[in-house]
Design an enzyme around this catalytic site. Structure first.
Site, mmCIF file in Angstrom:
data_model
loop_
_atom_site.group_PDB
_atom_site.id
_atom_site.type_symbol
_atom_site.label_atom_id
_atom_site.label_comp_id
_atom_site.label_asym_id
_atom_site.label_seq_id
_atom_site.Cartn_x
_atom_site.Cartn_y
_atom_site.Cartn_z
ATOM 1 C CB ALA A 68 -0.890 -0.022 1.238
ATOM 2 N N GLY A 111 0.655 -4.998 1.153
ATOM 3 C CA GLY A 111 -0.583 -5.084 0.372
ATOM 4 C C GLY A 111 -0.366 -5.734 -0.986
ATOM 5 C CD GLU A 114 -2.337 -7.663 3.304
ATOM 6 O OE1 GLU A 114 -1.980 -6.492 3.062
ATOM 7 O OE2 GLU A 114 -3.005 -7.977 4.290
ATOM 8 C CD GLU A 134 1.747 -5.462 5.832
ATOM 9 O OE1 GLU A 134 2.593 -6.362 6.051
ATOM 10 O OE2 GLU A 134 0.948 -5.503 4.874
HETATM 11 C C1 HXC Z 1 4.991 4.382 -1.356
HETATM 12 C C2 HXC Z 1 6.883 3.409 -2.210
HETATM 13 C C3 HXC Z 1 6.547 2.179 -1.611
HETATM 14 C C4 HXC Z 1 5.351 2.115 -0.873
HETATM 15 C C5 HXC Z 1 8.406 1.933 -2.665
HETATM 16 N N1 HXC Z 1 8.035 3.202 -2.848
HETATM 17 N N2 HXC Z 1 7.530 1.289 -1.916
HETATM 18 N N3 HXC Z 1 6.112 4.495 -2.068
HETATM 19 N N4 HXC Z 1 4.611 3.242 -0.773
HETATM 20 N N5 HXC Z 1 4.930 0.987 -0.304
HETATM 21 C C6 HXC Z 1 8.721 4.238 -3.611
HETATM 22 C C7 HXC Z 1 9.931 4.773 -2.867
HETATM 23 O O1 HXC Z 1 9.538 5.732 -1.932
HETATM 24 C C8 HXC Z 1 10.734 5.358 -3.999
HETATM 25 O O2 HXC Z 1 10.189 6.579 -4.394
HETATM 26 C C9 HXC Z 1 10.501 4.399 -5.129
HETATM 27 O O3 HXC Z 1 9.290 3.698 -4.796
HETATM 28 C C10 HXC Z 1 11.592 3.384 -5.290
HETATM 29 O O4 HXC Z 1 11.793 2.765 -4.039
HETATM 30 P P1 HXC Z 1 13.244 2.671 -3.335
HETATM 31 O O5 HXC Z 1 13.015 2.442 -1.896
HETATM 32 O O6 HXC Z 1 14.106 3.790 -3.742
HETATM 33 O O7 HXC Z 1 13.820 1.338 -4.041
HETATM 34 P P2 HXC Z 1 14.812 0.254 -3.423
HETATM 35 O O8 HXC Z 1 15.932 0.927 -2.681
HETATM 36 O O9 HXC Z 1 15.123 -0.661 -4.568
HETATM 37 O O10 HXC Z 1 13.957 -0.534 -2.324
HETATM 38 C C11 HXC Z 1 12.817 -1.279 -2.701
HETATM 39 C C12 HXC Z 1 11.986 -1.659 -1.441
HETATM 40 C C13 HXC Z 1 11.633 -0.411 -0.645
HETATM 41 C C14 HXC Z 1 12.782 -2.662 -0.600
HETATM 42 C C15 HXC Z 1 10.730 -2.364 -1.987
HETATM 43 O O11 HXC Z 1 11.086 0.571 -1.520
HETATM 44 C C16 HXC Z 1 10.639 -0.654 0.462
HETATM 45 O O12 HXC Z 1 11.000 -1.197 1.510
HETATM 46 N N6 HXC Z 1 9.386 -0.246 0.260
HETATM 47 C C17 HXC Z 1 8.352 -0.314 1.251
HETATM 48 C C18 HXC Z 1 7.849 -1.749 1.373
HETATM 49 C C19 HXC Z 1 6.764 -1.852 2.443
HETATM 50 O O13 HXC Z 1 7.012 -1.588 3.624
HETATM 51 N N7 HXC Z 1 5.574 -2.254 2.039
HETATM 52 C C20 HXC Z 1 4.446 -2.408 2.942
HETATM 53 C C21 HXC Z 1 3.652 -1.190 2.946
HETATM 54 S S1 HXC Z 1 2.388 -1.270 4.158
HETATM 55 P P3 HXC Z 1 10.989 7.973 -4.227
HETATM 56 O O14 HXC Z 1 10.034 8.984 -4.762
HETATM 57 O O15 HXC Z 1 11.275 8.113 -2.763
HETATM 58 O O16 HXC Z 1 12.215 7.788 -5.042
HETATM 59 C C22 HXC Z 1 1.168 -2.102 3.445
HETATM 60 C C23 HXC Z 1 -0.043 -2.239 4.290
HETATM 61 C C24 HXC Z 1 -1.111 -2.957 3.572
HETATM 62 O O17 HXC Z 1 1.229 -2.559 2.362
HETATM 63 C C25 HXC Z 1 -2.377 -2.742 4.264
HETATM 64 C C26 HXC Z 1 -3.508 -3.467 3.678
HETATM 65 C C27 HXC Z 1 -3.697 -3.402 2.265
#
Ligand code: HXC
Length: 261
Positions: A68, A111, A114, A134
């Site tokens: 998400a 997400g 999921e 999460e």
């Molecule tokens: C918003 C995101 C994002 C996310 C990545 N990006 N994941 N933006 N929400 N979930 C964006 C980054 O901010 C960045 O934008 C660009 O995508 C590239 O990501 P990087 O981090 O620079 O890439 P990298 O270093 O290769 O790392 C990849 C990654 C990391 C390991 C996937 O991005 C990451 O840890 N992302 C978050 C993963 C996460 O925690 N997901 C769960 C979310 S909570 P900018 O503009 O900064 O360059 C969730 C709850 C669900 O899903 C609830 C129910 C549906």
């Protein structure tokens, strides 16, 4: 000026498979509300389009979805989340009657994982990454992860994923039964998913819909009720022309022609 869609809807060569490709590459397909609105609209239109017989959901051959949209979520208050039914739209996909094949390459996180779990048949590459990170953000999965993972991979592995944010590679996901098929290294998971969807698309739509409905009932019903539901649905298929055609074709040693009737 045209605005890039967040979900690109295309068709397979036969036209029978609707392919939905998440399209926010710069944000690793982070699932924002507008993206989900577009995905839901595409799903609903495919479900109601007679020419569509199966659906593929994918992020393409590089990344599925990194979860998400954290930037969108970070300032939401409880009151807003509750009043606006935050994430409520995520359950739309589980109301789709047509079969949905998921194709995961790269990250399927939070997400994204999921969403993958909500598909009916799930393919991934051996190097895909499934994870529920999460807990690292101070929250828990909210798109069905805690519930669906338990029935797919068991309580202990589900706890391991939800409480440690463990990354599960595609190959292991295959061994655990989190996915249906792991494609060969270097193979296009999208192309394979379309092939699988075409196989399903080649069968009678009524039997396919009934098969999906019956399998899904197993997740909700106690065994005795699930068996009764299955048997009743099975019996009703004898009212269809496709059952007569399928069994006649077998006897006549020819391919059946499904009329979806
Ligand atoms: C918003 C995101 C994002 C996310 C990545 N990006 N994941 N933006 N929400 N979930 C964006 C980054 O901010 C960045 O934008 C660009 O995508 C590239 O990501 P990087 O981090 O620079 O890439 P990298 O270093 O290769 O790392 C990849 C990654 C990391 C390991 C996937 O991005 C990451 O840890 N992302 C978050 C993963 C996460 O925690 N997901 C769960 C979310 S909570 P900018 O503009 O900064 O360059 C969730 C709850 C669900 O899903 C609830 C129910 C549906």
């Amino acid at each position: 000026t045209s605005i890039e869609p967040l979900v690109i809807a295309t068709r397979s060569q036969t036209g029978k498979v609707a392919i939905m490709t998440l399209n926010r590459p710069k944000a690793l397909n982070a699932l924002s509300s507008p993206l989900f609105t577009q995905l839901n609209a595409a799903l609903e239109s495919a479900d109601n389009d007679e020419s569509v017989r199966a659906i593929v959901i994918t992020g393409g051959d590089k990344v599925f979805a990194a979860g998400a949209d954290i930037k969108e979520m970070k300032d939401i208050t409880f009151s807003e989340a509750y009043k606006n039914n935050f994430l409520g739209t995520w359950s739309k996909i589980s109301t789709i009657r047509k079969p949905i094949v998921g194709a995961v390459a790269g990250y399927a996180l939070g997400g994204g994982c999921e969403l993958a779990l909500m598909t009916d048949i799930l393919l991934c590459t051996p190097t895909a990454t499934f994870s529920q990170p999460e807990i690292t953000l101070g929250i828990i999965p909210g798109g069905g992860g805690t519930q669906r993972l338990v029935s797919l991979i068991g309580k202990h592995r589900a706890m391991d994923m939800v409480l440690t944010s463990r990354k599960v590679p595609g190959k292991l996901a295959g061994e655990w039964g989190l996915v249906s098929r792991v494609v060969e290294e270097g193979e296009s998971v999208v192309a394979e998913a379309v092939k699988v969807a075409e196989t399903v698309a080649g069968y009678g739509a009524i039997a396919v819909q009934a098969g999906k409905e019956a399998v899904n009932a197993a997740l909700d019903l106690p065994l005795d009720q699930g068996l009764r539901f299955e048997r009743r649905l099975f019996q009703t298929l004898f009212a269809t022309a496709d059952q007569k055609e399928g069994m006649a074709a077998f006897g006549e040693k020819r391919k059946p022609t499904w009329g979806d009737k």
